[in-house]
Design an enzyme around this catalytic site. Structure first.
Site, PDB file in Angstrom:
ATOM      1  N   GLU A  66       0.841  -1.197   0.000  1.00 57.99           N
ATOM      2  CA  GLU A  66       0.000   0.000   0.000  1.00 57.99           C
ATOM      3  C   GLU A  66       0.880   1.252   0.000  1.00 57.99           C
ATOM      4  O   GLU A  66       1.850   1.355   0.753  1.00 57.99           O
ATOM      5  CB  GLU A  66      -0.884  -0.010   1.246  1.00 57.99           C
ATOM      6  CG  GLU A  66      -1.760   1.229   1.415  1.00 57.99           C
ATOM      7  CD  GLU A  66      -2.642   1.171   2.664  1.00 57.99           C
ATOM      8  OE1 GLU A  66      -3.590   1.955   2.737  1.00 57.99           O
ATOM      9  OE2 GLU A  66      -2.380   0.332   3.560  1.00 57.99           O
ATOM     10  N   LYS A 153      -8.880   3.128  -3.012  1.00 55.85           N
ATOM     11  CA  LYS A 153      -9.387   2.648  -1.724  1.00 55.85           C
ATOM     12  C   LYS A 153     -10.715   3.329  -1.411  1.00 55.85           C
ATOM     13  O   LYS A 153     -10.814   4.559  -1.435  1.00 55.85           O
ATOM     14  CB  LYS A 153      -8.355   2.957  -0.642  1.00 55.85           C
ATOM     15  CG  LYS A 153      -8.612   2.327   0.718  1.00 55.85           C
ATOM     16  CD  LYS A 153      -7.416   2.602   1.622  1.00 55.85           C
ATOM     17  CE  LYS A 153      -7.550   1.943   2.971  1.00 55.85           C
ATOM     18  NZ  LYS A 153      -6.354   2.152   3.818  1.00 55.85           N
ATOM     19  N   CYS A 187      -5.688  -2.709   2.284  1.00 57.96           N
ATOM     20  CA  CYS A 187      -5.646  -2.657   3.751  1.00 57.96           C
ATOM     21  C   CYS A 187      -7.003  -3.014   4.360  1.00 57.96           C
ATOM     22  O   CYS A 187      -7.580  -4.035   4.023  1.00 57.96           O
ATOM     23  CB  CYS A 187      -5.137  -1.298   4.210  1.00 57.96           C
ATOM     24  SG  CYS A 187      -4.332  -1.350   5.852  1.00 57.96           S
TER      25      CYS A 187
END
Length: 350
Positions: A66, A153, A187
Site C-alpha cells: 500500500e 481505496k 488494507c
C-alpha cells in the site's frame, strides 16, 4: 488432520480412468520494502531494482505494498486535532502531496515501461493526486507495458480520512489476464464483506491485498479471504524502520519493540501468499526487506470451489443479493453548449 490440511494434499491423488490434466502454475512475488520518502523518482528506481530481481528469479506477477509510491504516512499527524490547524501540518501535507503522482501521468508511463522491460505484471501501491485531493490507489500493469487501470481505496481508516479521499464503485476492477483474474483491495477495506463479495462476483483469482497492517491478526484475515473467495491471496506490506522516515518532531510512531532508536522497526511487514486451500505458500516475513515468492498452482482454485463457491453453488440469491453502484461520482458535472442546443432542438421538434 484438519479439513484444510486434507484438501491441501488432495491434488497429489489420482483417479483411475481419468487422464492426467496438468494445472497451470505461475510464479508470483511480493516486494516487502520501504518507500524512499519525499523522493518519488528514487522510490521508482528502488521498485525497478526489486522488479528486476523478481523477474530474474522467474516471477510473472510482482505486487507492491500500500502507498509504496509517495509512502504510507505512518506516524504523521499533519498538525491535526479537533478544532486545531497549524502551519507545520499544512507544510507537511504540501510535501506529501508533492510526492504523490497523477494517474495517468509520467510516473505511470515509467512504471509501465518497467513492466514491459522485465515482462511482468505489476500491482503497485501509490498515492494518487487528483487536483489537491489524494487517493490511496493500486495501479495495474501488464507484462506488455500497458497500464490496465486502477483501484482507489473506498474507505480510508481512522486519521487517513483527514488526508485521503474516498474511491467510488467505478474503480473496483478485476482484470482477465493470461495469469488469471487479477484485482485488489487495500488494507482494511479487506474487512468489508460487501467489497470482497463484489470482487468474488467478478471472478477474482489473484486477490492482491496491499496493506500497512503488519499485525499477526492480519494474517487471520488473509487466511479467511483465501478460503472464503477460493482465490490466491497476496498480501504486501512495507518493512520500515525509523530512519526510513524524514525527521519530524510531530511524528508519533508505535514501535514493535521498545528500543526507540533509528533502527527500531515501525512497520514489520508480514507479507504472505496463501492458496485457495488455506495453505501458506510463502511468508509471512516479519524480519526484513526482501522478496516473498511462491509458485501458484491455478488448479487449486477449482479444487477449493468443489466444496465452497461463495458466489456460485454456495450462494442463496433468492435470499441474499448485492447491488454495486459502478457509476463515477463527481462533485461537479458540466454540460456543454452543444449538448444543450441539441436538447433544445429536440424539445422544439416535439
Amino acid at each position: 488432520m484438519s479439513g484444510t490440511e486434507e484438501m491441501s494434499k488432495a491434488p497429489n491423488a489420482t483417479i483411475p480412468g481419468f487422464p492426467d490434466m496438468p494445472s497451470t502454475i505461475i510464479r508470483a512475488t511480493i516486494v516487502q520494502a520501504s518507500t524512499v520518502y519525499n523522493d518519488t523518482p528514487k522510490t521508482i528506481e528502488k521498485a525497478e531494482k526489486y522488479i528486476a530481481q523478481a523477474a530474474s528469479e522467474g516471477a510473472q506477477l510482482v505486487v507492491f505494498p500500500e502507498a509504496f509510491i509517495a509512502g504510507y504516512p505512518r506516524g504523521y499527524r499533519f498538525g491535526i486535532g479537533v478544532g486545531v490547524h497549524n502551519a507545520a501540518g499544512r507544510d507537511c501535507f504540501r510535501k506529501y502531496h508533492a510526492s504523490a503522482i497523477v494517474v495517468p501521468g509520467p510516473e505511470v508511463d515509467k512504471l509501465a515501461e518497467i513492466a514491459r522491460k522485465y515482462k511482468v505484471y505489476v500491482v503497485m501501491g501509490a498515492m494518487e493526486k487528483d487536483g489537491y485531493t489524494l487517493y490511496c490507489t493500486a495501479l495495474f500493469f501488464s507484462s506488455e507495458g500497458r497500464f490496465l487501470g486502477k483501484h482507489r481505496k473506498v474507505m480510508p481508516t481512522s486519521l487517513e480520512r483527514c488526508i485521503w479521499g474516498y474511491g467510488d464503485g467505478s474503480t473496483i476492477p478485476v482484470y482477465d489476464t493470461p495469469l488469471g483474474k487479477l484485482g485488489a483491495a487495500i488494507c482494511w477495506e479487506n474487512r468489508m464483506p460487501l467489497l470482497r463479495t463484489s470482487l468474488y462476483g467478478k471472478g477474482i483469482e489473484l486477490y492482491c491485498a496491499p496493506t500497512a497492517d503488519g499485525s499477526t491478526e492480519w494474517q487471520s484475515s488473509m487466511m479467511h479471504i483465501a478460503l472464503e473467495g477460493g482465490c490466491f491471496v497476496l498480501s504486501a506490506c512495507q518493512f520500515c524502520v525509523r530512519k526510513d522516515f524524514p525527521d519530524h518532531a510531530d511524528y508519533l510512531f508505535t514501535d514493535w519493540y521498545d528500543d526507540q532508536h533509528q533502527e527500531a522497526i515501525v512497520s514489520q511487514g508480514g507479507s504472505v501468499i496463501i492458496s485457495p486451500l488455506g495453505k501458506i505458500l510463502a511468508g509471512p516475513n516479519f524480519e526484513s526487506e526482501g522478496l516473498v515468492t511462491a509458485d501458484l498452482d491455478l488448479g487449486d482454485i477449482a479444487r477449493a470451489k468443489l466444496y465452497f463457491d461463495v458466489v456460485g453453488h454456495y450462494s442463496r440469491p433468492d435470499i441474499f443479493n448485492l447491488t454495486v453502484n459502478e457509476n463515477q461520482n463527481k462533485p461537479v458535472s458540466f454540460v456543454s453548449k452543444s449538448v444543450k442546443a441539441e436538447n433544445e432542438s429536440e424539445s422544439q421538434d416535439k
